[in-house]
Design an enzyme around this catalytic site. Structure first.
Site, mmCIF file in Angstrom:
data_model
loop_
_atom_site.group_PDB
_atom_site.id
_atom_site.type_symbol
_atom_site.label_atom_id
_atom_site.label_comp_id
_atom_site.label_asym_id
_atom_site.label_seq_id
_atom_site.Cartn_x
_atom_site.Cartn_y
_atom_site.Cartn_z
ATOM 1 N N ASP A 48 0.816 -1.213 0.000
ATOM 2 C CA ASP A 48 0.000 0.000 0.000
ATOM 3 C C ASP A 48 0.852 1.267 0.000
ATOM 4 O O ASP A 48 0.470 2.286 -0.573
ATOM 5 C CB ASP A 48 -0.936 0.008 1.211
ATOM 6 N N ASN A 118 -5.056 9.298 1.647
ATOM 7 C CA ASN A 118 -5.651 8.646 2.823
ATOM 8 C C ASN A 118 -6.152 9.644 3.862
ATOM 9 O O ASN A 118 -7.328 9.679 4.182
ATOM 10 C CB ASN A 118 -4.646 7.705 3.479
ATOM 11 N N TYR A 161 -5.075 4.694 9.119
ATOM 12 C CA TYR A 161 -4.774 5.329 10.412
ATOM 13 C C TYR A 161 -6.055 5.713 11.138
ATOM 14 O O TYR A 161 -6.176 5.582 12.360
ATOM 15 C CB TYR A 161 -3.885 6.538 10.156
ATOM 16 N N LEU A 163 -8.933 4.250 11.248
ATOM 17 C CA LEU A 163 -9.523 3.109 11.946
ATOM 18 C C LEU A 163 -8.715 2.764 13.196
ATOM 19 O O LEU A 163 -9.280 2.418 14.237
ATOM 20 C CB LEU A 163 -9.595 1.905 11.011
#
Length: 259
Positions: A48, A118, A161, A163
């Site tokens: 990722d 993200n 991050y 979560l």
């Protein structure tokens, strides 16, 4: 897919691990390769982290990216297989991601603009708790958030991050952003907020010299910030390609039922 019926021109990018490099060499020999600037599709080989790097490097070109997992988690990637790549690309489903635009002003008044796929995160840089004022669309919502930090996450980033900081998982089509505190001390019971994707989030650091805070857009960190503004970068659309059985929206939905 937004490519012609001819065989697409492929560019391969890889992580620096021996496994990823060897896979790249093998795939380039089998399918041929062009530079990313000339490609119809970019194939990313790694984890990722490598996929996020490829997305950031491709923000101006916005070429579709198809990832194959040769890393650890591989949430944003498909299963690695050397054969049948052209058929997989032909069948692949498109997922469009819109990044966040972070504008961070440091304590010297210097302005930094960075994109995040993200999340944008703020973290204290000393042993002392950060103190942050939170405003949304120009209206003050928290006069003071005492915490280790805070973050604003996209749906695609909500399983990362966000979560881990006990933030909510957001389906891709939810039209929302997650504003999540990191170890909030006061207000002790505040667990964050779900915001419309068009929201403008302003995070002002209170007493930034005594209680320094760093801001990060994915892996790009700006130290000693005084104010951070986060909005959705609606002028940018990034396209990921997924095998039908590895659809990103389905993966995010599954995470909500993970034991």
């Amino acid at each position: 897919m937004a490519v012609s019926s001819r065989t697409p021109l492929l560019a391969f990018v890889s992580a620096t691990t021996p496994t990823a490099r060897a896979a790249r060499a093998s795939l380039e020999k089998r399918y041929g390769a062009v530079k990313p600037a000339d490609a119809d599709i970019i194939v990313a080989l790694g984890g990722d982290g490598l996929m996020l790097q490829a997305l950031h490097r491709n923000i101006k070109r916005q070429t579709p990216i198809y990832g194959m997992n040769l890393g650890t988690v591989g949430f944003l990637l498909n299963t690695y297989k050397e054969t049948g790549l052209l058929q997989r690309l032909k069948r692949a489903r498109q997922v469009t991601l819109t990044p966040l635009r972070m504008i961070a002003v440091n304590t010297r008044g210097k302005r930094h603009e960075v994109m995040a796929i993200n999340e944008v995160s703020l973290l204290r840089s000393s042993r002392q708790t950060a103190r942050i004022a939170v405003a949304v669309d120009g209206k003050k919502r928290l006069a003071e958030l005492s915490c280790d930090g805070a973050l604003v996450a996209t749906p695609a980033g909500s399983t990362a991050y966000n979560l881990s900081a006990h933030g909510p998982i957001l389906p891709l089509g939810a039209g929302l952003l997650a504003l999540t505190p990191i170890n909030a001390f006061r207000p002790r019971r505040w667990r964050g907020a779900l915001l419309p994707r068009a929201s403008k989030v302003e995070l002002t650091i209170l007493d930034p010299h005594k209680r320094p805070v760093a801001a990060a857009a994915d892996s790009v960190e700006i130290p000693n910030v005084a104010k951070v503004t986060v909005t959705e970068a609606t002028d940018i659309e990034l396209t990921l390609l997924f095998d039908p059985e590895h659809d990103l929206e389905e993966r995010i939905l599954k995470e909500q039922f993970a034991p």
